[in-house]
Design an enzyme around this catalytic site. Structure first.
Site, PDB file in Angstrom:
ATOM      1  CG  ASP A 126      -7.270 -11.077  -9.072  1.00 55.37           C
ATOM      2  OD1 ASP A 126      -6.079 -11.162  -9.413  1.00 55.37           O
ATOM      3  OD2 ASP A 126      -7.891  -9.992  -8.977  1.00 55.37           O
ATOM      4  CB  ILE A 127      -7.394  -9.381  -3.796  1.00 56.11           C
ATOM      5  CG1 ILE A 127      -6.752 -10.446  -2.892  1.00 56.11           C
ATOM      6  CG2 ILE A 127      -8.024  -8.282  -2.942  1.00 56.11           C
ATOM      7  CD1 ILE A 127      -5.663  -9.913  -1.991  1.00 56.11           C
ATOM      8  CD  GLU A 160      -3.955  -8.023  -8.095  1.00 55.66           C
ATOM      9  OE1 GLU A 160      -4.663  -7.472  -8.955  1.00 55.66           O
ATOM     10  OE2 GLU A 160      -2.720  -7.890  -8.046  1.00 55.66           O
ATOM     11  CG  ASN A 201      -1.785  -1.491  -3.595  1.00 58.07           C
ATOM     12  OD1 ASN A 201      -1.513  -1.704  -2.419  1.00 58.07           O
ATOM     13  ND2 ASN A 201      -1.482  -2.346  -4.557  1.00 58.07           N
ATOM     14  CG  ASP A 225       3.235  -4.920   0.656  1.00 56.60           C
ATOM     15  OD1 ASP A 225       2.755  -5.241  -0.454  1.00 56.60           O
ATOM     16  OD2 ASP A 225       4.335  -4.363   0.785  1.00 56.60           O
ATOM     17  CG  HIS A 258       2.110   0.445  -3.011  1.00 57.27           C
ATOM     18  ND1 HIS A 258       1.655  -0.459  -3.947  1.00 57.27           N
ATOM     19  CD2 HIS A 258       2.134   1.661  -3.641  1.00 57.27           C
ATOM     20  CE1 HIS A 258       1.430   0.158  -5.094  1.00 57.27           C
ATOM     21  NE2 HIS A 258       1.709   1.445  -4.938  1.00 57.27           N
TER      22      HIS A 258
END
Length: 250
Positions: free
Chosen positions: A117-118, A160, A125, A134, A130
């Site tokens: 998981d980031i 993520e 964000n 991305d 956003h």
């Protein structure tokens, strides 16, 4: 019986080689010739042609129709394969998506499964927008795939979060691979480079467990990685305390 007709038609009209196409055309010509002669015989028609004449006529007529049918069938099969591939691919990152990953990975497969998981992705964000978020996802996905190479299957399974199945049963090799995916990601944007880290939780796949339990254990280990400071990997242990997934994101 009628339900199988489309499969039979696809088999006949989707030859694997020129030789395969020729014998299937021959088979269809002979079958059509026999049917035509049988119908004429039942109708008591006079001046019936010989089998050889019927065969020649049927083959001449069937060849272009067979060729056109082959073209349409091959296009249909190609489109079906493309749709199937797209249904199993994450469009943003190009990795397998959740469906594609779990179509290929089973609980019985030997190896290790990790969830990654980031860290602080919501902050990325909120700070950069956003669109940059991305870009971070796509860049991180590309780097993870490059680091893993042929040593495992990587997928983006939501938001993520990424998943990795490493088929190695050697725990030290799996640990080195997964630990190598938690830090040193630099995403270059138009404004400024963004330093990104990941947290990971991993568990050995076991034939005595189903995939739901394996994922649950990997998720618990991921929560512990978040709790212990992020940018790290934790292996699941029986003493790990279960924690709802929503509480460990970020």
């Amino acid at each position: 019986m009628l339900k199988r007709l489309p499969y039979v038609a696809t088999y006949l009209l989707n030859p694997s080689s020129v030789l395969d196409a020729l014998w299937k055309l021959l088979f269809l010509s002979i079958l059509t010739t026999l049917l035509t002669m049988a119908v004429e015989y039942l109708l008591l028609l006079q001046n019936r042609r010989s089998a050889a004449e019927y065969f020649v006529v049927v083959t001449l007529v069937a060849s272009p129709l067979f060729g056109f049918g082959m073209y349409l069938t091959k296009r249909m099969v190609h489109l079906q394969r493309q749709l199937s591939r797209l249904a199993r691919t994450d469009l943003l990152t190009g990795l397998a998506n959740r469906r594609g990953f779990f179509d290929l990975v089973n609980a019985e497969d030997p190896g290790h499964l990790a969830l990654l998981d980031i860290d602080h992705f919501k902050k990325i964000n909120d700070s950069y927008g956003h669109a940059v978020g991305d870009q971070v996802l796509a860049s991180v996905a590309k780097e993870i795939a490059a680091r893993v190479g042929e040593h495992g299957l990587v997928a983006r399974i939501g938001g993520e979060e990424f998943a990795l199945h490493a088929p190695t049963t050697n725990e030290e090799i799996a640990a080195a691979l997964i630990n190598g995916l938690t830090s040193n990601f630099i995403v270059k944007t138009e404004d400024t480079p963004i330093h990104v880290t990941l947290s990971a939780g991993w568990v050995r796949t076991q034939s005595c467990l189903d995939m739901t339990e394996i994922l649950h254990r990997a998720d618990e280990a991921l929560y512990m990685a978040k709790q212990n400071g992020r940018a790290r990997a934790e292996q699941w242990k029986a003493v790990t305390n279960p924690t709802p997934k929503m509480m460990r994101h970020g």
